[in-house]
Scaffold this motif. Structure first.
Motif, short mmCIF file in Angstrom:
data_model
loop_
_atom_site.label_atom_id
_atom_site.label_comp_id
_atom_site.label_asym_id
_atom_site.label_seq_id
_atom_site.Cartn_x
_atom_site.Cartn_y
_atom_site.Cartn_z
N ARG A 177 25.53 -26.16 8.75
CA ARG A 177 25.59 -26.29 7.29
C ARG A 177 25.14 -25.01 6.60
O ARG A 177 25.73 -24.60 5.59
CB ARG A 177 24.72 -27.47 6.84
CG ARG A 177 25.31 -28.83 7.20
CD ARG A 177 24.46 -29.97 6.71
NE ARG A 177 23.29 -30.17 7.54
CZ ARG A 177 22.05 -30.35 7.09
NH1 ARG A 177 21.81 -30.33 5.78
NH2 ARG A 177 21.06 -30.54 7.91
N HIS A 195 25.35 -21.90 7.75
CA HIS A 195 26.37 -20.87 7.90
C HIS A 195 27.56 -21.13 6.97
O HIS A 195 28.08 -20.21 6.35
CB HIS A 195 26.83 -20.81 9.35
CG HIS A 195 25.78 -20.28 10.28
ND1 HIS A 195 25.74 -20.59 11.62
CD2 HIS A 195 24.70 -19.48 10.05
CE1 HIS A 195 24.70 -20.00 12.19
NE2 HIS A 195 24.05 -19.33 11.25
N TRP A 196 27.97 -22.40 6.87
CA TRP A 196 29.10 -22.71 5.99
C TRP A 196 28.72 -22.47 4.53
O TRP A 196 29.52 -21.94 3.76
CB TRP A 196 29.55 -24.16 6.20
CG TRP A 196 30.83 -24.46 5.46
CD1 TRP A 196 32.11 -24.29 5.92
CD2 TRP A 196 30.94 -24.98 4.12
NE1 TRP A 196 33.00 -24.67 4.95
CE2 TRP A 196 32.32 -25.09 3.84
CE3 TRP A 196 30.02 -25.36 3.15
CZ2 TRP A 196 32.80 -25.57 2.62
CZ3 TRP A 196 30.49 -25.82 1.93
CH2 TRP A 196 31.86 -25.93 1.68
N TRP A 197 27.51 -22.87 4.16
CA TRP A 197 27.06 -22.66 2.79
C TRP A 197 27.05 -21.17 2.44
O TRP A 197 27.54 -20.78 1.38
CB TRP A 197 25.65 -23.25 2.61
CG TRP A 197 25.14 -23.20 1.20
CD1 TRP A 197 25.19 -24.21 0.29
CD2 TRP A 197 24.51 -22.09 0.54
NE1 TRP A 197 24.63 -23.80 -0.91
CE2 TRP A 197 24.20 -22.50 -0.78
CE3 TRP A 197 24.17 -20.80 0.93
CZ2 TRP A 197 23.58 -21.67 -1.70
CZ3 TRP A 197 23.56 -19.96 0.01
CH2 TRP A 197 23.26 -20.39 -1.29
N THR A 246 30.59 -19.82 2.16
CA THR A 246 31.24 -20.31 0.95
C THR A 246 30.73 -19.59 -0.28
O THR A 246 31.51 -19.24 -1.18
CB THR A 246 31.01 -21.83 0.81
OG1 THR A 246 31.52 -22.49 1.96
CG2 THR A 246 31.71 -22.37 -0.41
N PRO A 249 37.05 -21.23 2.53
CA PRO A 249 36.02 -22.10 3.11
C PRO A 249 36.37 -23.58 3.04
O PRO A 249 36.04 -24.35 3.95
CB PRO A 249 34.77 -21.77 2.29
CG PRO A 249 35.04 -20.45 1.67
CD PRO A 249 36.51 -20.40 1.44
N TYR A 279 39.08 -24.39 5.55
CA TYR A 279 38.46 -24.45 6.87
C TYR A 279 37.69 -25.75 7.04
O TYR A 279 37.74 -26.40 8.09
CB TYR A 279 37.52 -23.25 7.04
CG TYR A 279 36.79 -23.22 8.37
CD1 TYR A 279 37.43 -22.78 9.52
CD2 TYR A 279 35.47 -23.66 8.46
CE1 TYR A 279 36.76 -22.76 10.74
CE2 TYR A 279 34.80 -23.65 9.67
CZ TYR A 279 35.45 -23.19 10.80
OH TYR A 279 34.79 -23.18 12.00
N ALA A 304 33.99 -28.03 5.61
CA ALA A 304 32.54 -28.03 5.84
C ALA A 304 32.20 -28.87 7.05
O ALA A 304 32.94 -29.80 7.41
CB ALA A 304 31.82 -28.58 4.61
N PRO A 305 31.09 -28.57 7.73
CA PRO A 305 30.68 -29.38 8.89
C PRO A 305 30.14 -30.74 8.46
O PRO A 305 29.36 -30.84 7.51
CB PRO A 305 29.60 -28.52 9.54
CG PRO A 305 29.03 -27.72 8.41
CD PRO A 305 30.18 -27.44 7.49
#
Length: 221
Positions: free
Chosen positions: A129, A131-133, A136, A166, A169, A171-172
């Motif tokens: 989370r 890394h995705w944040w 993004t 993002p 792709y 979010a997790p």
């Protein structure tokens, strides 16, 4: 210039953090405390309801929230005023626009994929989370910069793509989603955090722009 940036970020960031803290104490924290009662009721003996350390309810929790918000306010204030040094705002309205951009980058866009969750909600692994944040937020900042600060159609198209990547792709998320808190409570919480963060960014943007302008005028006299 450095003195103007530092003082503006300190005053505007602290003021915005104070307002955010008040909104959290009066509006958001009661929702979190209510959700924790559902989390505690759903906990099993071999799975404690609060595996991680957290401050006690009452003034320790409020103080920790205030300190965290102040650190965020100062950090975001430094980012905004640093940008002002490169592209000075003409008036406070432009500061509000910068604030809205900050809201989009750091809250709204990441929140589309990872909305705020109450205690007791199923979530993906923390590092995924984070890394995705971060990705993004960076993509949204780049996308807004290309969309709003460039005039060439090609660059604006790249900005739209950067903003969308993002979310395309994805979010997790955990394999099994859900929350022990009622859906109505979760909806209230998300609306409350949305409103509080929007208020924080608008105040930070408007106040920092007005103060930055004033200090620059005083230093150039």
């Amino acid at each position: 210039m450095f003195r103007s940036i530092l003082l503006t970020a300190t005053v505007a960031g602290s003021a915005a953090a104070l307002v955010l803290t008040l909104a959290q104490v009066l509006w958001i924290s009661p929702l979190i405390l209510e959700a924790e009662t559902y989390e505690e009721a759903a906990a099993t003996p071999d799975q404690p309801e609060h595996p991680a350390w957290q401050p006690e309810n009452g003034w320790p929790r409020t103080l920790a929230t205030a300190l965290a918000n102040t650190a965020l306010g100062l950090g975001y204030g430094l980012i905004l005023t640093g940008l002002y040094a490169l592209r000075p705002p003409v008036n406070a309205v432009q500061g509000l626009a910068w604030g809205l951009a900050g809201f989009a980058v750091f809250f709204a866009s990441p929140g589309l994929g990872l909305p705020p969750e109450l205690p007791g909600s199923a979530v993906a692994e923390l590092s995924l989370r984070q890394h995705w944040w971060l990705g993004t937020a960076l993509a949204t900042a780049a996308g807004l910069g290309l969309l709003l600060l460039q005039t060439r159609p090609t660059l604006r198209a790249i900005g739209l793509l950067a903003f969308a990547i993002p979310h395309l792709y994805g979010a997790p998320h955990p394999a099994i989603s859900g929350s022990v808190a009622p859906d109505a409570l979760l909806t209230q919480f998300r609306l409350a955090t949305l409103a509080a963060n929007a208020l924080f960014w608008l105040l930070l943007g408007g106040l920092s722009a007005a103060m930055f302008q004033r200090m620059i005028r005083e230093e150039t006299r």
